[in-house]
Write a protein that holds these residues in place. Structure first.
Motif, short mmCIF file in Angstrom:
data_model
loop_
_atom_site.label_atom_id
_atom_site.label_comp_id
_atom_site.label_asym_id
_atom_site.label_seq_id
_atom_site.Cartn_x
_atom_site.Cartn_y
_atom_site.Cartn_z
N PHE A 1 52.14 85.43 17.82
CA PHE A 1 52.15 85.58 19.34
C PHE A 1 51.22 86.62 19.58
O PHE A 1 51.02 87.85 19.09
CB PHE A 1 53.50 86.13 19.61
N VAL A 2 50.19 86.25 20.29
CA VAL A 2 49.08 86.93 21.28
C VAL A 2 49.24 87.25 22.63
O VAL A 2 49.56 86.23 23.26
CB VAL A 2 47.80 86.32 20.62
N GLN A 3 48.95 88.40 22.80
CA GLN A 3 48.99 88.66 24.39
C GLN A 3 47.80 89.74 24.80
O GLN A 3 46.99 89.90 23.86
CB GLN A 3 50.22 89.38 24.90
N VAL B 1 50.63 97.87 29.34
CA VAL B 1 51.95 98.80 29.39
C VAL B 1 53.02 98.02 28.95
O VAL B 1 53.28 96.86 29.35
CB VAL B 1 51.86 99.21 31.02
N ASN B 2 53.92 98.43 28.22
CA ASN B 2 55.00 97.83 27.68
C ASN B 2 54.76 96.55 26.76
O ASN B 2 55.59 95.71 26.63
CB ASN B 2 56.14 97.71 28.55
N GLY B 3 53.46 96.56 26.09
CA GLY B 3 53.20 95.35 25.63
C GLY B 3 54.20 95.16 24.13
O GLY B 3 54.49 93.79 23.93
N ASN B 4 54.49 96.01 23.77
CA ASN B 4 55.57 96.13 22.54
C ASN B 4 56.68 95.45 23.02
O ASN B 4 57.39 94.96 22.06
CB ASN B 4 55.71 97.15 21.84
N ARG B 5 57.20 95.58 24.20
CA ARG B 5 58.49 94.93 24.76
C ARG B 5 58.41 93.71 24.51
O ARG B 5 59.51 92.97 24.14
CB ARG B 5 58.75 95.79 26.02
N ASP C 1 47.50 94.92 14.83
CA ASP C 1 46.49 94.69 15.99
C ASP C 1 46.96 94.22 17.15
O ASP C 1 46.60 93.45 17.76
CB ASP C 1 45.32 93.89 15.49
N GLU C 2 48.28 94.57 17.48
CA GLU C 2 48.77 94.37 18.93
C GLU C 2 49.23 92.58 18.79
O GLU C 2 49.47 92.24 19.83
CB GLU C 2 48.15 94.58 20.00
N GLU C 3 49.48 92.08 17.70
CA GLU C 3 49.98 90.70 17.55
C GLU C 3 51.04 90.53 16.69
O GLU C 3 51.25 91.31 15.65
CB GLU C 3 48.86 89.99 16.92
N LEU C 4 51.90 89.77 17.02
CA LEU C 4 53.30 89.58 16.39
C LEU C 4 52.87 88.47 15.26
O LEU C 4 52.48 87.46 15.39
CB LEU C 4 54.45 89.09 17.05
N HIS C 5 53.22 88.67 13.88
CA HIS C 5 52.92 87.93 12.94
C HIS C 5 54.50 87.59 12.54
O HIS C 5 55.04 88.29 11.73
CB HIS C 5 52.00 88.49 11.71
N TYR C 6 55.03 86.55 12.61
CA TYR C 6 56.57 85.99 12.30
C TYR C 6 56.31 84.95 11.21
O TYR C 6 55.64 83.97 11.51
CB TYR C 6 57.17 85.48 13.45
N GLN C 7 56.46 85.39 9.98
CA GLN C 7 56.31 84.60 8.65
C GLN C 7 57.56 84.13 8.06
O GLN C 7 58.50 85.01 8.18
CB GLN C 7 55.68 85.21 7.73
N PHE C 8 57.50 82.93 7.60
CA PHE C 8 58.71 82.33 7.18
C PHE C 8 58.46 81.16 6.12
O PHE C 8 57.07 80.76 6.11
CB PHE C 8 59.90 81.92 8.18
#
Length: 152
Positions: A66-68, A73-77, A116-123
């Motif tokens: 997931f990239v934004q 502000v509150n990007g981690n939320r 680096d402010e990106e969510l890496h969801y691995q499975f």
């Protein structure tokens, strides 16, 4: 039902689009024209083991990113919200091969991190598949003209 990488990506993209219709899902790196926020689906190292008959065991690694926009502000939320959604809804996810039927496919070894402010969801997706082969049946029976050799 046919199991293929293309259908796995389409099924995961459909699940994400259903929950986040305004976020595009890409299956390859986009250098230009990427619309944020968005998802990327990448395949990680995978294995295939041959089993009895035409059966194979596939272990498919997936990295859902997931990239934004950076420095929000509150990007981690938002990242945490997406991670929680995936924790609750990914196992199992509805898999379809385009035939209109859907089957639940379990996932394994789920983990996520923020890099680096990106969510890496691995499975991993682990499944046995059957590769159907058409048999080449003998068209014509060969004659075997043999006799018994007599002693002189």
């Amino acid at each position: 039902m046919i199991f293929s990488l293309h259908h796995v990506i389409d099924s995961l993209a459909g699940m994400l689009t259903g929950a986040y219709p305004d976020y595009p899902v890409y299956d390859s790196p986009n250098q230009q024209g990427t619309s944020f926020p968005c998802f990327f689906l990448f395949c990680m190292p995978s294995t295939i083991e041959e089993h009895v008959g035409n059966h194979y065991f596939r272990d498919l690694g997936v990295d859902l990113v997931f990239v934004q926009q950076r420095n929000l502000v509150n990007g981690n939320r938002k990242i945490h919200e997406i991670a929680e959604f995936l924790d609750r809804n990914l196992d199992p996810f509805p898999y379809t091969d385009g035939s209109g039927k859907s089957v639940p496919v379990p996932v394994y070894d789920q983990q996520w991190n923020i890099e680096d402010e990106e969510l890496h969801y691995q499975f991993h997706i682990r499944t046995r598949i059957l590769v159907e082969e058409t048999e080449n049946l003998m068209q014509e029976m060969e004659e075997n003209n043999v006799g018994i050799k007599e002693n002189d």
